[in-house]
Design a protein around this motif. Structure first.
Motif, PDB file in Angstrom:
ATOM      1  N   CYS A   1      38.110  34.050  40.940  1.00 17.25           N
ATOM      2  CA  CYS A   1      37.572  35.345  41.355  1.00 17.25           C
ATOM      3  C   CYS A   1      38.554  36.487  41.151  1.00 17.25           C
ATOM      4  O   CYS A   1      38.170  37.649  41.079  1.00 17.25           O
ATOM      5  CB  CYS A   1      37.159  35.299  42.818  1.00 17.25           C
TER       6      CYS A   1
ATOM      7  N   CYS B   1      43.321  36.918  44.416  1.00 23.35           N
ATOM      8  CA  CYS B   1      44.749  36.680  44.652  1.00 23.35           C
ATOM      9  C   CYS B   1      45.598  37.620  43.794  1.00 23.35           C
ATOM     10  O   CYS B   1      46.577  38.197  44.260  1.00 23.35           O
ATOM     11  CB  CYS B   1      45.103  35.217  44.401  1.00 23.35           C
TER      12      CYS B   1
ATOM     13  N   CYS C   1      42.464  34.290  49.570  1.00 26.20           N
ATOM     14  CA  CYS C   1      41.657  33.488  48.653  1.00 26.20           C
ATOM     15  C   CYS C   1      40.394  33.030  49.388  1.00 26.20           C
ATOM     16  O   CYS C   1      40.478  32.378  50.416  1.00 26.20           O
ATOM     17  CB  CYS C   1      42.432  32.274  48.154  1.00 26.20           C
TER      18      CYS C   1
ATOM     19  N   CYS D   1      39.755  26.401  42.447  1.00 25.41           N
ATOM     20  CA  CYS D   1      39.758  27.846  42.172  1.00 25.41           C
ATOM     21  C   CYS D   1      38.531  28.254  41.363  1.00 25.41           C
ATOM     22  O   CYS D   1      38.217  27.660  40.338  1.00 25.41           O
ATOM     23  CB  CYS D   1      41.039  28.198  41.420  1.00 25.41           C
TER      24      CYS D   1
HETATM   25  S1  SF4 Z   1      41.262  33.380  41.601  1.00 30.40           S
HETATM   26 FE1  SF4 Z   1      42.791  33.314  43.246  1.00 30.40          FE
HETATM   27  S2  SF4 Z   1      41.695  34.061  45.045  1.00 30.40           S
HETATM   28 FE2  SF4 Z   1      40.133  33.532  43.545  1.00 30.40          FE
HETATM   29  S3  SF4 Z   1      39.569  31.413  43.985  1.00 30.40           S
HETATM   30 FE3  SF4 Z   1      41.203  31.317  42.470  1.00 30.40          FE
HETATM   31  S4  SF4 Z   1      43.058  31.124  43.646  1.00 30.40           S
HETATM   32 FE4  SF4 Z   1      41.501  31.827  45.061  1.00 30.40          FE
END
Ligand code: SF4
Ligand code: SF4
Lengths: 378, 410
Positions: A313, A316, A290, A310
């Motif tokens: 994106c 994860c 992340c 979060c």
């Molecule tokens: S989508 Fe997943 S990887 Fe991206 S910022 Fe959020 S928790 Fe982190």
């Protein structure tokens, strides 16, 4: 109440002054889209002899992926009116706000000291908020900050177009939105002029048809003062004066383990990850990869998303080796930012029901191996 | 640190030594207990590098001596060292100074009390290593304090003053001391070197307070702020620069009390001005030949004096107005140029004229461009400057309100 009738509060705009349109968009992904819409407004108005200017909010550059940014089009009756609107970064009042991703109605947080601003913040009383969305006006309104001034919500059918920055994959969102603007401000952008412009520029009758479609299919929902949600977090930042700020351009940094209390970033999200703790094999990949260090390790050794941090994106979900263990879900399906592991810990059935309802996938373990890997230690 | 410093007893009595301006600065670095100095060779500043290296090699000084890979890194190193709580020294000359310009500009914006010397040197091209003030003056608008020294003694004294003024929390701005190349950097003069105890009494320890960049004090320095904060940041720098006048005055009074030197005014050095009708005005070592000229002119019965400016930034406007309005004419001698400026004058000329503009009674100000690239100011040139200033004082406007190039071949 949904209506396709003309707006209840007919525009106070009149061609003796000017009209300002802002396009709120997702940084980088929708930059070209916003630019095409703003340029289209100016060029179409030009056909009726109105001078205009289009510009991007300078402070958004360099743009950051998904972080809300703005571009503007100003069209005026004459050069003096136009010049009065120039040499600005950002008009303080606009006639029309366009959001090209419906999750932007949850608030615009571009920089820490902007705070989290309601989408209608600069929209004048009785102005328009045009949103591209596949949802109904009431669904969109339910996630929009409670109105302080009356305005008309206008929904242009279509999802968020991430048409791209360098390579622009036109899905006609630009033409549909121009059609919608022609509908809310016909005195500045007569539909025929917009169609003529698009015909000239594209030599493509399907593009012209999209202008007409955007115009015809846009639905209006008059919004009265007090309508909307008061559920969003208030984020405001006091800009210090020269006598009160610390010398040397120094600001407090995050203490170890602390998250930025001023700039939360979740406004950058179009989708959010939801985690199936039952199928998680605790491989640490999400936690490692992340980019914003959003995962906290729970007492059971699981990894839970801190939704306030979060940015959506999707990394994860991509790196997670277990199928459907992390699922990215439309942000408008959520009206809170609570971390979820506690809920799972307390009541797994309720949590899994929630997971299935949001993600649309089964919470059941996909294989015995995955199930075995999660068993026994929590 | 490669050099092991033996417990050398510091000189307990004040001594008099024959030192160049650069060596005097190196002594000041020792006396001020500088923590970090960053070096990169360019003439004439590099005299300090050599003198400081020698003090370290001889076990007389303990300083983290970092030789950078260029001036940009050199100035970045001290900027960062200053932010983490080190007392620092740095310096350069001419185009080397310009190569560091990005770091120089941000150091002032960040309010970090870096003390530097600018061994003043003509800007390349062409190659010419003699003095010209355009290198220092290039930073005049950025928030650096700019004193100029006349002698090796004053070089040391200004350096000791510099750490005190720069590090004062009311100022917290960098200082670049102007040292004329060759005439000061490379000429030996007797210098009174004070005791460490006396310097300690004058110079408090460097303390950045809650701006210290340290894991125990998590701060962010210089986030992106755009137009939303920038004017407030500039206004703070402006306030600090204004405050510097007070802080310099206080430091000067203390300096005089402790070391018994420094003259009447912290900002101006007046020479034979009591009954003067016209005066010369300038900074740095040109005061030396001009003082000789004044003594000779006075022997012929001319009432002429000199006002030497010690601090160009902050510009001591009130003191200058008070001083110069006493005279009929002022001949400002610029060892710099500002091509295309008002009246094609030098930088100092236009600043002085601007300072005097609102005065109802003001002297005629005549500008002279002289001694560029380190050209010596010889007595016939001094006489020519005198003649033109006198003529202006008599109301001859063909010479007044103008700038004249002195000692240039037609
Ligand atoms: S989508 Fe997943 S990887 Fe991206 S910022 Fe959020 S928790 Fe982190
Ligand atoms: S990447 Fe998936 S399986 Fe691995 S710890 Fe994160 S949620 Fe669990």
């Amino acid at each position: 109440m949904t209506t396709t009738q003309a707006p209840v509060a007919p525009a106070q705009q009149n061609t003796s002054t000017d009209i300002t349109v802002e396009v709120v968009y997702r940084g980088i992904f929708q930059k070209t889209l916003a630019q095409r819409i703003c340029r289209g407004v100016v060029l179409a108005a030009r056909k009726s002899g109105h001078p205009g200017t289009a510009f991007a909010r300078y402070g958004d550059s360099p743009e950051r992926n998904g972080v809300p940014a703005k571009q503007f089009a100003v069209v005026a009756a004459d050069d003096t009116q136009l010049e009065a609107s120039m040499a600005r970064y950002e008009p303080s009042v606009v006639d029309v706000t366009v959001a090209v991703d419906d999750t932007l109605v949850k608030g615009v947080e571009s920089w820490a000291w902007y705070g989290r601003q309601p989408i209608w913040k600069p929209t004048k009383a009785d102005g328009f908020v045009i949103v591209t969305s596949d949802k109904s006006p009431d669904e969109v309104l339910a996630q929009t900050d409670k109105a302080e001034r009356p305005y008309t919500l206008a929904i242009v059918p279509g999802g968020a177009s991430f048409a791209g920055l360098w390579v622009y994959k036109d899905d006609h969102t630009d033409w549909r939105v121009l059609g919608a603007i022609a509908k809310v401000a016909p005195e500045w952008l007569p539909l025929q002029q917009v169609k003529a412009l698009v015909r000239e520029q594209t030599k493509d009758e399907t593009a012209v048809a999209s202008v007409q479609f955007g115009h015809d299919a846009t639905v209006f929902r008059p919004v009265a003062v007090g309508e909307g949600t008061s559920g969003h977090e208030v984020l405001q930042f006091e800009k210090p004066g020269w006598t009160t700020m610390r010398p040397g351009i120094v600001v407090d940094a995050r203490k170890p383990g602390e998250r930025n209390p001023f700039y939360k970033k979740y406004g950058a999200r179009t989708q959010r990850p939801v985690v199936n703790f039952d199928t998680c094999i605790k491989c640490t990949m999400c936690w490692l990869d992340c980019p914003d260090e959003c995962f906290e390790v729970t007492p059971t050794g699981h990894y839970e998303v801190v939704y306030e941090a979060c940015i959506g994106c999707g990394i994860c979900a991509q790196v997670c080796p277990v199928k459907d263990c992390i699922v990215m879900v439309d942000e408008l399906k959520f009206d809170e930012n609570q971390d979820k592991w506690q809920l799972w810990q307390k009541d797994r059935a309720a949590y899994n029901a929630w997971f299935e309802q949001k993600s649309g996938v089964s919470a059941e373990p996909k294989s015995k191996a995955a199930a075995a890997a999660t068993g026994g230690d929590d | 640190m490669a050099v092991e410093v033996k417990a050398t007893p510091t000189t307990e009595v004040e001594t008099e030594q024959l030192l160049t301006g650069c060596e005097a600065i190196a002594e000041a670095i020792r006396l001020a207990d500088v923590d970090v100095m960053a070096a990169y060779p360019i003439r004439p500043y590099d005299g300090v590098m050599q003198a400081a290296a020698k003090l370290i090699a001889n076990g007389k000084m303990d300083v983290e001596y970092i030789v950078a890979d260029g001036e940009h890194s050199q100035f970045e190193i001290v900027k960062h060292a200053s932010a983490v709580g080190s007392r620092v020294f740095v310096g350069s000359s001419g185009v080397g100074w310009f190569y560091a310009f990005e770091a120089i500009a941000v150091t002032a914006g960040l309010r970090l009390p870096v003390v530097a010397i600018c061994g003043n040197r003509a800007l390349d091209d062409p190659g010419a290593f003699g003095t010209e003030h355009n290198d220092s003056l290039a930073v005049r608008d950025l928030g650096w304090l700019l004193p100029w020294a006349e002698t090796a003694q004053e070089s040391m004294d200004l350096a000791l003053m510099a750490w005190r003024v720069a590090e004062d929390k009311r100022v917290s701005l960098p200082i670049a001391i102007g040292l004329d190349g060759a005439f000061l950097t490379h000429s030996q003069q007797p210098v009174k070197v004070p005791t460490k105890a006396a310097v300690d009494a004058f110079l408090p320890k460097y303390d950045l307070g809650d701006r210290l960049l340290h894991p125990d004090n998590p701060i962010t320095i210089a986030p992106q702020v755009d137009q939303d904060w920038l004017m407030e940041i500039r206004r703070q720098n402006d306030a600090a620069m204004r405050k510097a006048l007070t802080v310099i005055t206080e430091a000067h009074a203390d300096f005089k009390r402790i070391f018994g030197r420094g003259g009447d005014s912290p900002f101006l050095d007046e020479y034979m001005t009591d009954d003067a009708e016209v005066v010369f005005f300038g900074q740095g070592t040109l005061a030396l030949p001009m003082k000789v000229a004044i003594r000779r002119l006075r022997a012929q019965g001319h009432k002429v004096g000199l006002v030497r400016l010690k601090w160009f930034r902050p510009f001591p406007t009130q003191e200058i107005v008070k001083s110069l309005t006493r005279f009929k004419a002022v001949g400002v001698i610029d060892r710099d140029y500002s091509f295309g400026s008002p009246f094609y004058g030098g930088v100092l000329y236009n600043e002085v004229r601007s300072a005097l503009y609102s005065q109802t009674k003001r002297p005629t100000v005549v500008g002279f461009i002289a001694g560029l690239g380190g050209r010596e100011i010889e007595q016939p040139m001094a006489n020519e400057i005198f003649e033109k200033t006198m003529a202006a004082g008599r109301g001859d406007l063909s010479v007044g309100d103008q700038c004249h190039w002195i000692g240039v071949r037609d």
